[in-house]
Scaffold this active site. Structure first.
Site, short mmCIF file in Angstrom:
data_model
loop_
_atom_site.label_atom_id
_atom_site.label_comp_id
_atom_site.label_asym_id
_atom_site.label_seq_id
_atom_site.Cartn_x
_atom_site.Cartn_y
_atom_site.Cartn_z
N LYS A 83 -32.28 6.15 -47.66
CA LYS A 83 -33.43 7.02 -47.81
C LYS A 83 -34.61 6.58 -46.95
CE LYS A 83 -35.49 4.78 -51.87
NZ LYS A 83 -36.73 4.37 -51.18
N ASP A 84 -34.62 5.31 -46.50
CA ASP A 84 -35.72 4.80 -45.69
C ASP A 84 -35.46 4.89 -44.19
OD1 ASP A 84 -37.25 4.12 -47.92
OD2 ASP A 84 -36.37 2.12 -48.07
N ARG A 133 -42.23 14.25 -52.26
CA ARG A 133 -41.11 14.90 -52.94
C ARG A 133 -41.38 14.98 -54.44
NH1 ARG A 133 -37.11 12.64 -55.98
NH2 ARG A 133 -37.92 10.58 -55.43
N ARG A 134 -41.78 13.87 -55.04
CA ARG A 134 -42.07 13.86 -56.47
C ARG A 134 -43.31 14.70 -56.80
NH1 ARG A 134 -41.08 7.45 -56.44
NH2 ARG A 134 -38.89 7.37 -57.12
N ARG A 151 -48.60 2.90 -53.96
CA ARG A 151 -47.58 2.36 -53.07
C ARG A 151 -47.41 0.88 -53.36
NH1 ARG A 151 -47.89 2.58 -47.46
NH2 ARG A 151 -45.78 1.78 -47.72
N ARG A 157 -46.04 -2.04 -58.21
CA ARG A 157 -46.41 -0.78 -58.85
C ARG A 157 -46.42 -0.92 -60.37
NH1 ARG A 157 -43.34 4.01 -55.44
NH2 ARG A 157 -42.75 2.60 -53.76
N CYS A 244 -42.61 13.10 -42.44
CA CYS A 244 -42.79 12.28 -43.64
C CYS A 244 -43.66 12.96 -44.71
CB CYS A 244 -43.38 10.92 -43.28
SG CYS A 244 -45.02 11.00 -42.54
#
Length: 311
Positions: A83-84, A133-134, A151, A157, A244
């Protein structure tokens, strides 16, 4: 199969990334007991920067230094979360994916200190996440909640959450499992509730193209289903050419009978427009399936939607 005497593994230096490397080292040790492995940690610009990733050029900020170490011959193998790894452009010239490991959980997790589920959160609850996305999906399904930027690595976090910077937090289930923090999970959200990012839960092993010894050795760790799913998802993202700041989500799934399907979505940042596509491969190969789903979304207006988002 023989393997090199030493394999040097380059990785981001975060706890999550190093935990992922330990999985690879364990799998290599089990298959090649006489092969030694060394870890070459690097701190990427994405790890250092706490602002908007688009200012660093997007997800490539998490892979640039890793790629450089591999190409310079300072390491033989890189471990990435798929995913990165940017899919809108090819891998750096001279490198290739040698294997995709068996896929971990693709779902998102809610962490709420009071034990509430997503649907139980009251209006105004602050959700810690910087993921477009979230944010877009929550805006569509739970518009009464407020997302606040957050982040840093997962442990950082969680520290911010418990310090009061947010009321709840969204993190990847697989990431929490990898660092041994799954006990903090309040609720695991289905992929239908919160569609995951492209490449969720898959670790990729990247080598130099001319290093056939390492490629042959690590390719034995690969999982066929993960390879097919990653191929379909990354081709989908490549055809869409999202950036992005594009809220894009999707996942491929291999059924018990081996049939591959791909579900994907494109959102406006405010969640008010949602484009959906879901197709089964049938006779199509994974890359063609990814292309077909992307084309289905482009026909619905995904290009204009993506291009209208500043980045």
């Amino acid at each position: 199969m023989s393997a090199p005497e030493l394999i040097r593994i380059v990785s981001r230096s975060s706890p999550m990334a190093l935990a992922q490397v330990e999985r690879v080292r364990a799998e290599l040790a089990a298959r090649y007991p006489t092969t030694r492995t060394e870890v070459v940690p690097v701190t990427t610009s994405g790890d250092r920067w706490m602002g908007d990733l688009s200012e660093l050029g997007g997800k490539g900020a998490f892979t640039k230094e890793v790629d450089a170490a591999l190409l310079a011959g300072e390491a033989d193998l890189a471990v990435h979360c798929v995913k990165d790894v940017p899919a809108d452009r090819p891998l750096p010239a001279g490198t290739t994916f040698a294997a995709f490991l068996e896929r971990d959980d693709i779902r998102d997790a809610l962490i709420h200190p009071g034990g509430r589920t997503l649907d139980q959160l009251p209006a105004g609850t602050r959700i810690g996440t910087s993921s477009v996305r979230r944010i877009a999906q929550l805006a569509a399904s739970h518009p009464h909640l407020t997302c606040v930027p957050m982040r840093g690595n997962a442990n950082r976090r969680l520290e911010k959450l418990y310090a009061g910077d947010a009321d709840a937090l969204l993190l990847a289930v697989s990431g929490l499992e990898r660092i041994g923090r799954s006990e903090v999970i309040t609720e695991i959200l289905s992929a239908e509730t919160l569609c995951p990012p492209i490449g969720a839960g898959i670790l990729a092993l990247q080598c130099r193209e001319d290093d056939t010894g390492t490629i042959d050795a690590v390719s034995a760790l690969g999982d066929r289903d993960a390879f097919r799913e990653a191929t379909a998802e990354r081709m989908f993202l490549h055809v869409l050419q999202g950036h992005c700041n594009s809220p894009i989500a999707g996942y491929a799934r291999t059924a018990r009978n081996g049939e591959l399907s791909l579900r994907a979505c494109v959102f406006t940042p405010d969640g008010k427009t949602v484009l959906n596509a879901h197709e089964w491969a049938g006779p199509l190969d994974p890359a063609t399936l990814g292309t077909s789903v992307a084309v289905a979304l482009l026909r619905q207006g995904a290009r204009d939607l993506i291009d209208s988002i500043a980045h």
